[in-house]
Design an enzyme around this catalytic site. Sequence first.
Site, short mmCIF file in Angstrom:
data_model
loop_
_atom_site.label_atom_id
_atom_site.label_comp_id
_atom_site.label_asym_id
_atom_site.label_seq_id
_atom_site.Cartn_x
_atom_site.Cartn_y
_atom_site.Cartn_z
N GLY A 36 0.90 -1.37 -0.13
CA GLY A 36 -0.01 -0.06 0.00
C GLY A 36 0.91 1.31 -0.10
N LEU A 37 0.23 2.42 -0.27
CA LEU A 37 1.06 3.56 -0.08
C LEU A 37 1.74 3.88 1.06
CD1 LEU A 37 -1.77 6.03 -1.91
CD2 LEU A 37 0.29 4.97 -2.86
N SER A 38 2.67 4.77 1.05
CA SER A 38 3.51 5.11 2.10
C SER A 38 2.43 5.86 3.15
CB SER A 38 4.37 6.18 1.92
OG SER A 38 4.92 6.74 2.95
N GLY A 39 2.43 5.61 4.33
CA GLY A 39 1.42 6.24 5.29
C GLY A 39 0.05 5.40 5.34
N SER A 40 -0.04 4.58 4.36
CA SER A 40 -1.14 3.69 4.70
C SER A 40 -1.67 2.92 5.87
CB SER A 40 -1.58 2.87 3.39
OG SER A 40 -0.75 2.12 3.28
N GLY A 41 -0.66 2.58 6.53
CA GLY A 41 -0.63 1.74 7.76
C GLY A 41 0.01 0.45 7.69
N LYS A 42 0.82 0.10 6.90
CA LYS A 42 1.44 -1.33 6.55
C LYS A 42 2.19 -1.55 7.78
CE LYS A 42 3.83 0.08 3.13
NZ LYS A 42 3.01 1.46 3.05
N SER A 43 3.16 -0.53 8.31
CA SER A 43 3.78 -0.76 9.30
C SER A 43 3.19 -0.96 10.72
CB SER A 43 4.84 0.24 9.64
OG SER A 43 5.92 0.02 8.74
N SER A 54 5.92 -1.84 -2.04
CA SER A 54 5.99 -2.80 -3.04
C SER A 54 4.78 -2.44 -4.05
CB SER A 54 5.83 -4.34 -2.51
OG SER A 54 4.66 -4.39 -1.55
#
Length: 202
Positions: free
Chosen positions: A35-42, A109
């Site tokens: 997902g986009l940067s800041g979407s919440g992956k981490s 990714s």
Amino acid sequence: MQENKKFIIPHRGKITKQDRRRLKGHKSFILWFTGLSGSGKSTIAHAVEEKLFEMGVHTYVLDGDNIRTGLNKDLGFSAEDREENIRRIGEVAKLFVDAGIVVLSAFISPYRKDRQFVRNLVEKDEFVEIYVKCPLEVCELRDVKGLYKKARQGIIKNFTGIDDPYEEPENPEIVLETDRETIEECVEKIINYLAQNNYLEV
Ligand code: ADP
């Protein structure tokens, strides 16, 4: 050097992936967050790890903090380097799966073919693609690391969503909408998926 490749003969150890899984009491697989940067992956990957840890599941999170600063510190953000970044992460994730560990990978990714490459590296039931979906405007408002601001100012080039594409997954196993669902709801959705599809047993 390349010539010596033909002399590499694999050594087959007695202990298999199945043995390691039996010892741990659960399957091993990749939870691939994209997902986009800041979407919440981490945020979600770490929250899921906490939950799995409490449940006695052996886990490890691969993210920018431990990969971009070490193994992949020689890579930038060109299309070529992004491809190599994901290829190496995929190979590392595959080793973790072989080791009997649940690996959570949190990288933008952005390219479909690179994610497909990793999916093809492992068995069919060892790759769970999780699309962390969130509109660009919301990610940009969050601007957790101040990167969108820098990308808009042209200080950072090739930034996904601004001047580099993000290719949405076509058939992800799980979709999370982080502008509508809370972190707790997202975690629950993932744990439920894993339980319903027998991922948390041997
Ligand atoms: P990424 O790893 O995709 O770049 P981060 O996890 O670093 O994103 O940042 C996401 C930010 O969004 C965090 O500050 C987090 O607290 C916030 N956030 C708000 N709602 C959610 C949600 N539902 N899921 C995940 N993160 C959320």
